[in-house]
Design an enzyme around this catalytic site. Structure first.
Site: not given
Length: 719
Positions: A296, A325, A344, A401, A403, A430, A451, A463, A501
Site C-alpha cells: 500500500d 454510480m 444527464d 453512461v 456500458e 468496467s 474505472h 483503476e 475484471n
C-alpha cells in the site's frame, strides 16, 4: 537542556516540570529501535534527577507518535522466537521505565497517537488530548497485536470489554470517544493543550490529584471476578471468531493474552504479552498483512510521484451519467472538496444521483461525523444539470453512461467536440477497451479509463487505464484527481476487462464448471468464504455484481480472449440472465433476497434456482474443499500471472493491492503474488497441471513454467 538526542529533547518548561518533546527527523514521529534505546538511557538519567517534580510528553509535529517504524521492525520479525521475545522485552522495558518514573507524568496528545504512540501515552499517569486527536492500537491490521504493553495497560485503564473492542477492531478513536471510556482524562482545544496539561500536572504535584493511585491500577490484576471474566472473555472470543472465521490469528491472540494476564501483576502480564507477540510476528498472516501495508505504501508513493508531476489544475470536475454510480462519484468529489457537475439527459436520473449523494452524507450526519451545515455545503458543490453547456467549466469529465461501446463512443466524441481544447476525458467503463473507445476521438492523448468500483464511497480502488495513445500528462492528472478523491489509484495498461475484471471472470468460469459438473453452488460459496476467506463466495458475488452485468461482461471477455474465456455452452449465468434473474437488483439470482429489519438484503436458498440449473448440470456431486478452492482459484491466479507477464499490471504490489481493494481478495493471504510466494510457484504449476484437461484457463504459460523452475519469488524475503 536536560537531555537531547536525534529524536527528542528534554528541558524544563515551567518551574520543576520537564517537557520531553519528541522531534524525530521527518514529517512524523515514529519509534525506531534507536529512539527506544535513546529513551532507555534518558529515562534512567531523568529518573535520578531530583529537580524534576513532573514530566509532560509532547510532540513538535502535527501528530504525537504514529507508531513504530514498521519498515525497520519487519526484519526483526524473522528472528527465532526466543530472540524475538528478548527483543520485545527490551522494548517494553522502556515503556515500563516511563510508568515507573518517580514523579507524575502526562501525555499531551495532539493529532494521532497510534500503536506504539498509544502505548506510550498509556504508560503515563495522565492523558490530555486535543479535540482533533485520535488514539488507537491498529496492530491487528498488520497481523500482529500490541507489543509495547497495550494488552496489559489498556484493559486496566478502560476495562477489559472496551480494550478488547479497541484492540480487535484496530480502530482509531476520536478524542471524545476516548474520554467516554476513560482512555484520556480531558479533551481541550489544541490552543489550550499545553496550558491544560501543565495545570493538570501541577495539581498532581501538589497532591490534589492522586497520581500514584492511577498508576497502581495499571500494575495490578484486572478488577474482574472469575464470573465476570468468564462472561467477558467468552463473549469476546465468540465475537472475534464470528467476524474472522478463524482466518486472522491476531485479534483472537490479543483476547487470549488479556485473558491469560487478567489475574497477573504487570511483570507477569508483560511476559505473557511478549511471548504471544513473538508467536504472532512469525505467522504467515503477519507476513501477508505487513506485506499489504508495504504494498500500500508502494502504490501510494508511486501515485504521489505521478500526481506531483501533473501540471493540470483540476478545480472543477464533471460526471456524465447520473444514477447510482454517477451519484457516488459526484458525492465523493464534492465531499473531498472538488466541485462537480452531474449531467444527464433525464431528470429522474439526476434525482437518483442526488438521492444517492444525500444518502451517503445523511449517514455521516446520523453518525455524528458531519454537521447539517457541512452536509448542505457539500451538496452545494454538486450541480445537477440537463444542459450540455454547463460542462464547459470542467477540467476533467468522467463519462459514466451505459456500458455500450457505440453509445460511449458517441458521447465521448460529442464531448470532445464541445469542450474546450485540452479537457481531460475519462470513461468509467468496467470492461470495454480504452483503445476501442479512443477511435472516436481526434485527440486520444487526452483520454484514459477511470474505472470506479461500486459503491464508490466505500471502495478504495480506482483503476486508471492507459490507452495506446494516452499521454503521461493525462495519466498524471487523472492520478492526481483520484488521490484528491481519497482513492488508491493503480495505473494499468489496456485490455478487455483491464486488470481486475480480466482476472475475476476466469474465477467465475472455474466456479461455473464446478456447478455444471454437479457441485452445489451454496456449498462452493461456503468453502470459498469460510476456508479460503473471500468475503463472498462466487455465486453470492455474481448476485451482488448483477447477473445481467456479469452476462454482458462475459461476452466482452469472450470476444477479447476467445481461447480462454469463450462463453461456455452450459453456463449458469446465461440460464439466470435468460430468466431475468439478475441477482440482488431484482431479488432473485442464485439466491433469493428480502430486506431484513435494517433494510439490508438478506440471501436465502431458492429452490427455483436449483431447478433452473438442473437443465444444464450433471447429477449432484460432492467435491472436497481443496478441489473446490483449486478449481476456482487456479484460473484467477493464472490470469494474474499473465497480466504481469504482458505488462497489463506493472508490479506484484499493484496487482495484489488491486485485488484486495477491488474485489476483496482475503487480506490474510496478502494478495495473489504473496499467496504464490507462500504456497510456492512450483506447487501452483503442479496443481494447475492436474486440471489442465479442463481447458485453457487452467493451462499455465511457458513463462510461468520457467519462473517455477527458476524458483521465482515475487517479494524479497526481509531479514
Amino acid at each position: 537542556m536536560l537531555y537531547k538526542s536525534d529524536s527528542f529533547e528534554v528541558a524544563f518548561i515551567k518551574d520543576n516540570i520537564a517537557e520531553f518533546k519528541f522531534c524525530v527527523t521527518g514529517s512524523v514521529n515514529t519509534l525506531s529501535q534507536q529512539t527506544l534505546k535513546d529513551c532507555a538511557y534518558a529515562l534512567k538519567e531523568l529518573a535520578a534527577n531530583s529537580d524534576i517534580k513532573g514530566m509532560i510528553f509532547t510532540s513538535d509535529k502535527d501528530h504525537f507518535i504514529i507508531g513504530a517504524d514498521i519498515f525497520e521492525f519487519l526484519p526483526t520479525f524473522t528472528k527465532p522466537e526466543a530472540e524475538l521475545v528478548a527483543w520485545i522485552k527490551d522494548a517494553t522495558d522502556v515503556f515500563d521505565a516511563v510508568e515507573d518514573l518517580p514523579f507524575p507524568t502526562l501525555s499531551a496528545i495532539n493529532g494521532l497517537a497510534l500503536g506504539g504512540g498509544c502505548e506510550w501515552v498509556l504508560a503515563t499517569d495522565y492523558r490530555v488530548a486535543s479535540t482533533t486527536a485520535k488514539i488507537g492500537l491498529p496492530e491487528v491490521k498488520l497481523g500482529i497485536m500490541p507489543g509495547f504493553g497495550g494488552t496489559v495497560r489498556l484493559p486496566r485503564i478502560v476495562g477489559a470489554d472496551n480494550a478488547m473492542l479497541w484492540i480487535t477492531a484496530g480502530s482509531e478513536n476520536r478524542a471524545a470517544d476516548a474520554l467516554k471510556v476513560g482512555a484520556v482524562d480531558a479533551v481541550v482545544s489544541a490552543d489550550k493543550l499545553l496550558e491544560s496539561s501543565i495545570s493538570t500536572l501541577e495539581l498532581a504535584i501538589a497532591g490534589k490529584l492522586d497520581w500514584q493511585a492511577k498508576r497502581n491500577v495499571k500494575l495490578q490484576p484486572l478488577k474482574l471476578n472469575r464470573v465476570e471474566q468468564g462472561m467477558s472473555f467468552a463473549m469476546a472470543e465468540g465475537m472475534v471468531m464470528g467476524k474472522t472465521k478463524g482466518h486472522y490469528p491476531a485479534p483472537i491472540m490479543a483476547v487470549r493474552t488479556i485473558k491469560a494476564a487478567a489475574n497477573c501483576e504487570r511483570a507477569e502480564a508483560m511476559a505473557i504479552e511478549n511471548a504471544n507477540f513473538a508467536k504472532l510476528a512469525r505467522t504467515p498472516e503477519a507476513a501477508a498483512q505487513t506485506g499489504i501495508f508495504l504494498a500500500d505504501q508502494y502504490i501510494k508513493g508511486k501515485a504521489r510521484k505521478q500526481a506531483k508531476a501533473s501540471d493540470v489544475a483540476i478545480k472543477q470536475a464533471a460526471v456524465l451519467g447520473a444514477g447510482i454510480m454517477g451519484g457516488g462519484i459526484a458525492y465523493q468529489s464534492a465531499y473531498k472538496g472538488t466541485p462537480i457537475i452531474m449531467k444527464d439527459i433525464q431528470q429522474d436520473a439526476l434525482d437518483l444521483g442526488m438521492t444517492e449523494a444525500s444518502k451517503f452524507l445523511g449517514q455521516k450526519v446520523q453518525r455524528g461525523h458531519m454537521t447539517m451545515d457541512k452536509m448542505v455545503a457539500t451538496l452545494g458543490k454538486i450541480k445537477p444539470t440537463l444542459n450540455d453547456s454547463d460542462l464547459q467549466s470542467a477540467d476533467i469529465v468522467v463519462e459514466a453512461v451505459v456500458e455500450n461501446p457505440k453509445v460511449k463512443q458517441a458521447v465521448l466524441a460529442g464531448l470532445e467536440k464541445d469542450m474546450p481544447a485540452g479537457t481531460i476525458l475519462t470513461s468509467n467503463t468496467s470492461t470495454i477497451r480504452i483503445d476501442e473507445l479512443a477511435t472516436a476521438l481526434e485527440k486520444p492523448e487526452n483520454f484514459c479509463g477511470m474505472h470506479f468500483f461500486n459503491p464508490v464511497p466505500k471502495m478504495p480502488l480506482v483503476e486508471i487505464i492507459r490507452g495506446e495513445k494516452t499521454s503521461e500528462k493525462t495519466i498524471n492528472a487523472v492520478v492526481d484527481y483520484a488521490l484528491k478523491l481519497g482513492k488508491s489509484p493503480i495505473v494499468v495498461n489496456d485490455c478487455p476487462g483491464f486488470f481486475v475484471n480480466r482476472v475475476l471472470f476466469p474465477y467465475f468460469a472455474g466456479f461455473s464448471k464446478l456447478v455444471v459438473e454437479g457441485a452445489n453452488f451454496a456449498k462452493v460459496d461456503k468453502v470459498m468464504e469460510n476456508v479460503f476467506g473471500w468475503p463472498m463466495g462466487p455465486a453470492y458475488l455474481l448476485d451482488v455484481v448483477g447477473i445481467d452485468t456479469a452476462y454482458h461482461c462475459t461476452g466482452v471477455m469472450a470476444d477479447g480472449f476467445p481461447e480462454r474465456m469463450s462463453r461456455a455452452e452450459k453456463d449458469p449465468v446465461s440460464v439466470f440472465a435468460n430468466e431475468k434473474r439478475f441477482g440482488q437488483k431484482n431479488k432473485a439470482g442464485f439466491y433469493q433476497y428480502a430486506p431484513d429489519r435494517r433494510g439490508r438484503l438478506k440471501k436465502a436458498q431458492d429452490p427455483q434456482s436449483v431447478e433452473l440449473l438442473s437443465s444444464i448440470t450433471d447429477a449432484p456431486k460432492e467435491f472436497d474443499k481443496q478441489e473446490i478452492i483449486d478449481r476456482c482459484m487456479v484460473p484467477m491466479i493464472n490470469e494474474v500471472l499473465l497480466c504481469l507477464q504482458e505488462n497489463i499490471v506493472a508490479s506484484p504490489q499493484e496487482a495484489d493491492m488491486a485485488l484486495i481493494y477491488g474485489i476483496g481478495f482475503p487480506p490474510f493471504r496478502g494478495g495473489a503474488f504473496r499467496y504464490l510466494d507462500q504456497t510456492g510457484l512450483a506447487n501452483f504449476v503442479a496443481t494447475a497441471d492436474k486440471y489442465a484437461h479442463l481447458g485453457a484457463i487452467y493451462q499455465v504459460s511457458e513463462q510461468t513454467r520457467k519462473w517455477a523452475e527458476e524458483g521465482r519469488i515475487f517479494y524479497k524475503v526481509e531479514g
